[in-house]
Design a protein around this motif. Structure first.
Motif, PDB file in Angstrom:
ATOM      1  N   TYR A 409      12.696  15.900 164.481  1.00  0.00           N
ATOM      2  CA  TYR A 409      13.496  15.921 163.554  1.00  0.00           C
ATOM      3  C   TYR A 409      13.071  16.912 162.792  1.00  0.00           C
ATOM      4  O   TYR A 409      11.999  17.242 162.226  1.00  0.00           O
ATOM      5  CB  TYR A 409      13.598  14.609 162.619  1.00  0.00           C
ATOM      6  N   ALA A 410      14.253  17.686 162.226  1.00  0.00           N
ATOM      7  CA  ALA A 410      13.877  19.005 160.994  1.00  0.00           C
ATOM      8  C   ALA A 410      14.822  18.529 159.827  1.00  0.00           C
ATOM      9  O   ALA A 410      16.036  18.028 159.901  1.00  0.00           O
ATOM     10  CB  ALA A 410      14.195  20.269 161.641  1.00  0.00           C
ATOM     11  N   LEU A 411      14.140  18.817 158.812  1.00  0.00           N
ATOM     12  CA  LEU A 411      14.928  18.552 157.393  1.00  0.00           C
ATOM     13  C   LEU A 411      15.699  20.049 157.074  1.00  0.00           C
ATOM     14  O   LEU A 411      14.944  21.000 156.704  1.00  0.00           O
ATOM     15  CB  LEU A 411      14.036  18.031 156.430  1.00  0.00           C
ATOM     16  N   LEU A 412      16.763  20.106 157.312  1.00  0.00           N
ATOM     17  CA  LEU A 412      17.806  21.269 156.809  1.00  0.00           C
ATOM     18  C   LEU A 412      17.785  21.144 155.349  1.00  0.00           C
ATOM     19  O   LEU A 412      17.987  20.131 154.578  1.00  0.00           O
ATOM     20  CB  LEU A 412      19.173  21.212 157.268  1.00  0.00           C
ATOM     21  N   LEU A 413      17.550  22.514 154.793  1.00  0.00           N
ATOM     22  CA  LEU A 413      17.568  22.538 153.532  1.00  0.00           C
ATOM     23  C   LEU A 413      18.946  23.116 152.921  1.00  0.00           C
ATOM     24  O   LEU A 413      19.368  24.418 153.118  1.00  0.00           O
ATOM     25  CB  LEU A 413      16.535  23.484 153.010  1.00  0.00           C
ATOM     26  N   LEU A 414      19.985  22.174 152.314  1.00  0.00           N
ATOM     27  CA  LEU A 414      21.097  22.737 152.078  1.00  0.00           C
ATOM     28  C   LEU A 414      21.344  22.718 150.467  1.00  0.00           C
ATOM     29  O   LEU A 414      20.438  22.152 149.775  1.00  0.00           O
ATOM     30  CB  LEU A 414      22.264  21.698 152.710  1.00  0.00           C
ATOM     31  N   PRO A 415      22.257  23.318 150.010  1.00  0.00           N
ATOM     32  CA  PRO A 415      22.613  23.447 148.753  1.00  0.00           C
ATOM     33  C   PRO A 415      22.777  22.179 148.079  1.00  0.00           C
ATOM     34  O   PRO A 415      22.254  21.697 146.736  1.00  0.00           O
ATOM     35  CB  PRO A 415      23.856  24.241 148.412  1.00  0.00           C
ATOM     36  N   GLU A 416      23.212  21.156 148.662  1.00  0.00           N
ATOM     37  CA  GLU A 416      23.414  19.604 148.133  1.00  0.00           C
ATOM     38  C   GLU A 416      22.174  18.933 148.424  1.00  0.00           C
ATOM     39  O   GLU A 416      22.109  17.757 147.883  1.00  0.00           O
ATOM     40  CB  GLU A 416      24.736  18.980 148.818  1.00  0.00           C
ATOM     41  N   GLY A 417      21.212  19.189 149.281  1.00  0.00           N
ATOM     42  CA  GLY A 417      19.985  18.516 149.367  1.00  0.00           C
ATOM     43  C   GLY A 417      19.547  18.528 150.862  1.00  0.00           C
ATOM     44  O   GLY A 417      20.095  19.335 151.497  1.00  0.00           O
ATOM     45  N   GLY A 418      18.555  17.720 151.224  1.00  0.00           N
ATOM     46  CA  GLY A 418      18.143  17.680 152.497  1.00  0.00           C
ATOM     47  C   GLY A 418      18.835  16.961 153.672  1.00  0.00           C
ATOM     48  O   GLY A 418      19.602  15.942 152.978  1.00  0.00           O
ATOM     49  N   LYS A 419      19.112  17.274 154.902  1.00  0.00           N
ATOM     50  CA  LYS A 419      19.707  16.772 155.904  1.00  0.00           C
ATOM     51  C   LYS A 419      18.829  16.642 157.157  1.00  0.00           C
ATOM     52  O   LYS A 419      18.385  17.781 157.758  1.00  0.00           O
ATOM     53  CB  LYS A 419      21.146  17.218 156.371  1.00  0.00           C
ATOM     54  N   LEU A 420      18.640  15.360 157.632  1.00  0.00           N
ATOM     55  CA  LEU A 420      17.552  15.226 158.795  1.00  0.00           C
ATOM     56  C   LEU A 420      18.445  15.224 159.894  1.00  0.00           C
ATOM     57  O   LEU A 420      19.457  14.588 160.159  1.00  0.00           O
ATOM     58  CB  LEU A 420      16.908  14.150 158.732  1.00  0.00           C
ATOM     59  N   VAL A 421      18.031  16.304 160.817  1.00  0.00           N
ATOM     60  CA  VAL A 421      18.847  16.524 161.965  1.00  0.00           C
ATOM     61  C   VAL A 421      17.957  16.565 163.155  1.00  0.00           C
ATOM     62  O   VAL A 421      16.664  17.104 163.060  1.00  0.00           O
ATOM     63  CB  VAL A 421      19.562  17.667 162.008  1.00  0.00           C
ATOM     64  N   THR A 423      16.360  18.461 166.466  1.00  0.00           N
ATOM     65  CA  THR A 423      16.214  19.634 167.198  1.00  0.00           C
ATOM     66  C   THR A 423      16.647  19.552 168.796  1.00  0.00           C
ATOM     67  O   THR A 423      16.771  18.344 169.149  1.00  0.00           O
ATOM     68  CB  THR A 423      14.768  20.285 167.206  1.00  0.00           C
ATOM     69  N   PRO A 424      16.758  20.741 169.708  1.00  0.00           N
ATOM     70  CA  PRO A 424      16.905  20.312 170.901  1.00  0.00           C
ATOM     71  C   PRO A 424      15.900  19.660 171.757  1.00  0.00           C
ATOM     72  O   PRO A 424      14.709  19.721 171.380  1.00  0.00           O
ATOM     73  CB  PRO A 424      17.212  21.904 171.316  1.00  0.00           C
ATOM     74  N   LYS A 425      16.341  19.191 172.780  1.00  0.00           N
ATOM     75  CA  LYS A 425      15.353  18.348 173.679  1.00  0.00           C
ATOM     76  C   LYS A 425      14.802  19.433 174.676  1.00  0.00           C
ATOM     77  O   LYS A 425      15.500  20.117 175.055  1.00  0.00           O
ATOM     78  CB  LYS A 425      15.810  17.130 174.061  1.00  0.00           C
ATOM     79  N   SER A 426      13.416  19.222 175.048  1.00  0.00           N
ATOM     80  CA  SER A 426      13.107  20.002 176.126  1.00  0.00           C
ATOM     81  C   SER A 426      13.696  19.745 177.550  1.00  0.00           C
ATOM     82  O   SER A 426      14.014  18.604 178.024  1.00  0.00           O
ATOM     83  CB  SER A 426      11.641  19.856 176.364  1.00  0.00           C
ATOM     84  N   LYS A 427      14.116  20.752 178.248  1.00  0.00           N
ATOM     85  CA  LYS A 427      14.462  20.724 179.663  1.00  0.00           C
ATOM     86  C   LYS A 427      13.659  21.423 180.526  1.00  0.00           C
ATOM     87  O   LYS A 427      13.098  22.599 180.273  1.00  0.00           O
ATOM     88  CB  LYS A 427      15.889  21.348 179.490  1.00  0.00           C
TER      89      LYS A 427
END
Length: 637
Positions: A409-421, A423-427
């Motif tokens: 998981y990565a925490l995106l830093l957005l103007p309204e705050g953080g959003k956990l998303v 990252t791509p899975k290994s293939k």
């Protein structure tokens, strides 16, 4: 046992002629008083592991630690090397270290003045304001006992330290962990791999949390699992509010934590008007957003390099964009933010993404907000999909993060705050290693070999790293890492004319076969091991097994034999197919000339194997190694 301890006490009293240590002290420090149940499977026994944290404000707390550790053998010698990190926000206020022999007699004592202090070296930062205190406590024999008491004063923090209740090959006699916080601040906590519950005491103005445990038997180490304390019994603590270097934030939710971090990446004057036009001109003839990203990413890679500098809030705040543009270097934060503002200059929005990097570092918990991040990458959301950029790499393709930051998981830093998303899975298809080798053998067993290699993903990263090594280091890489048979001479080159992911290695061998018996020569199926996984069966496995990345390996090795040499029968085709991996090996006679061709394939389909499936995984690789290691028998004249 009681008579032995009593005799030891009498010996100590007679020998020392002092009352500085009482019988109760000797019981506390003597290795003779440890129950056998706590010695079994242990290298060290924590007689006492007590840590107390008192939080005074969002920016200040004190930590007091008291440990008494009996080292049963030399495998616990690491405890004799005491080291403590500190910086301007974290100060070791006082520290005392004592050493006791097996009978519990004190034989050495050290204070803060006995420690050596030096700059902290993380082997990647050009400069930090971190420092280390170090002390080596010499011990002539085992078992021995070490006692460490210290106090640390903290005047700025983002998170609170986790407590590891128990680590592998360590047993615990007494464990106490407590944290006291003002009622208006409070904390949130999470336990892992333990059923311990805290005792909670509330007063008019404070809350005290306390965890206790006794007589925890040693747990064993399991190779190849998550490389983190979260793999073992532990307690994670996070503050509701925090203050660090003049910045205030909270970690009740990921959104709130992101609200603290987002302003750190704001740069009101990133580029001059002239530089802004230069960036726009780089993509002036392009309309496709993906192609614009690709061009600017290549520009970043060709003109900038990674340099880590961590000073104060700079450990979390990137350098100014203009600094990176001028100096042509930066750390992960600075390079990511620089790339973000280049994209912004051409009207493409992107977001810094905090991440806990490394393939065997477990992902952060979506349901527990705590700062475990150690890296920053860039996320570029497009209309149809998302592009990820590793801005510290000079070689990776766009949208190819590699094992360092995939699968988490990565925490995106957005103007309204953080959003956990996620990252791509290994293939496995992203990590290919295709090798084609021709080995010309003469009658004396000497040989010349040419290996042509095509690779992608993480394999390319390894080969790109290799070509930058000095000759002796490169040879060690080929022999020890890739497990090639050690050559008398070699030449390694990248074939830039055919693309930047193709390499050629020429080897010469004075004796290419492994051994001979009469006129029989025993050859390897190839000059390296296609399978370098040594996974042994373990029916008691409790932890997941983690590979660095899934992959697809294909090898074709052609032996050109001298006249008069023949193959003593060809082995049958061997094929194994499981949910974890695929393996195939075929040996055929060359259509022309005198020789044989070995065609092998090994695919690792999954790189995270649950503990309950480990036995089947081990069986697969045991079968692969047995089959692949079989020597080819060549009959000579």
């Amino acid at each position: 046992m009681k008579k032995m301890i009593a005799a030891a006490f009498l010996f100590v009293a007679t020998a020392t002629g002092t009352s500085a240590q009482t019988p109760a002290d000797l019981v506390r420090y003597s290795a003779l008083t440890i129950p056998d149940s706590l010695k079994k499977g242990a290298d060290a026994v924590f007689r006492l592991d007590e840590e107390s944290i008192e939080v005074f404000s969002p920016s200040r707390y004190n930590l007091t630690s008291h440990q008494i550790i009996t080292l049963l053998n030399k495998d616990a010698a690491g405890f004799l090397h005491q080291s403590y990190w500190f910086d301007k926000f974290n100060k070791i206020d006082d520290i005392e270290v004592k050493l006791f022999n097996s009978l519990g007699m004190e034989i050495k004592k050290f204070k803060k003045k006995d420690f050596e202090t030096s700059a902290y070296n993380d082997y990647m930062s050009l400069h930090t304001d971190d420092k280390m205190m170090r002390l080596y406590v010499p011990s002539a024999d085992y078992p021995c006992t070490i006692e460490v008491i210290y106090t640390k004063k903290v005047t700025g923090y983002i998170g609170l330290p986790a407590s590891v209740i128990q680590s592998p090959n360590r047993s615990v006699e007494n464990y106490i962990y407590q944290i006291k916080v003002p009622k208006d601040l409070d904390i949130h906590f999470k336990t892992g791999n333990t059923q311990l519950k805290p005792e909670v005491t509330k007063t008019a103005d404070a809350i005290l949390y306390q965890w206790k445990a006794q007589n925890l038997k040693a747990i064993r180490s399991e190779r190849g699992s998550w490389n983190s304390y979260v793999n073992y019994p532990h307690i994670q603590i996070a503050p509701a509010k925090f203050e660090y270097d003049g910045t205030k934030g909270s970690s009740n939710t990921w959104k709130e934590f992101g609200q603290w971090a987002w302003p750190l990446y704001d740069d009101p004057a990133p580029f001059t008007a002239t530089r802004l036009n230069e960036i726009k001109n780089l993509v002036a003839s392009v309309t496709d957003p993906r192609e614009k990203i690709k061009i600017l990413y290549r520009h970043l890679q060709k003109n900038n390099r990674y340099v880590s500098i961590q000073l104060g809030i700079g450990g979390f705040k990137p350098f100014a964009v203009s600094f990176v543009d001028d100096k042509k270097y930066g750390d992960c934060k600075a390079l990511t933010n620089y790339m973000r503002y280049m994209l912004k200059a051409v009207d493409i929005n992107s977001w810094p993404a905090l991440i806990n990097a490394e393939y065997n570092n477990p992902p952060v918990d979506p349901n527990f907000t705590a700062n475990r991040f150690n890296h920053v990458i860039l996320c570029v959301p497009l209309q149809q999909d998302t592009v990820w950029l590793e801005c510290t790499s000079n070689t990776r393709d766009m949208n190819d993060l590699g094992s360092f930051t995939e699968n988490r998981y990565a925490l995106l830093l957005l103007p309204e705050g953080g959003k956990l998303v996620a990252t791509p899975k290994s293939k496995s298809s992203q990590n290919k290693l295709i090798t084609s080798s021709e080995i010309k053998v003469n009658k004396e067993g000497e040989a010349e070999m040419t290996a042509n290699i095509t690779c992608s993903g993480n394999f390319y990263e390894h080969f790109h790293y290799a070509q930058q090594l000095e000759r002796e280091e490169l040879k060690r890489f080929l022999v020890q890492y890739l497990e090639y048979k050690s050559p008398e001479d070699f030449k390694f080159e990248e074939l830039s004319a055919t693309g930047n992911k193709n390499f050629r290695i020429n080897f010469t061998y004075d004796q290419v076969y492994d051994f001979k018996a009469g006129n029989k020569f025993f050859f390897r199926p190839r000059m390296y091991n296609i399978c370098d996984e040594d996974i042994k069966p373990d029916s008691n496995r409790t932890k997941d097994f983690i590979f660095e990345f899934p992959y697809e390996k294909t090898d074709t090795t052609v032996y050109l034999l001298p006249d008069g040499f023949t193959v003593e029968g060809l082995p049958p085709v061997k094929e194994l197919d499981t949910q974890y991996g695929y393996y195939r090996k075929e040996v055929i006679r060359n259509a022309t000339g005198n020789g044989i061709t070995i065609i092998s394939q090994l695919n690792l389909k999954k790189h995270i194997i649950p503990a309950k499936e480990y036995r089947a995984l081990a069986d697969f690789f045991q079968s692969v190694n047995k089959t692949d290691g079989a020597r080819l028998v060549i009959i000579g004249e």
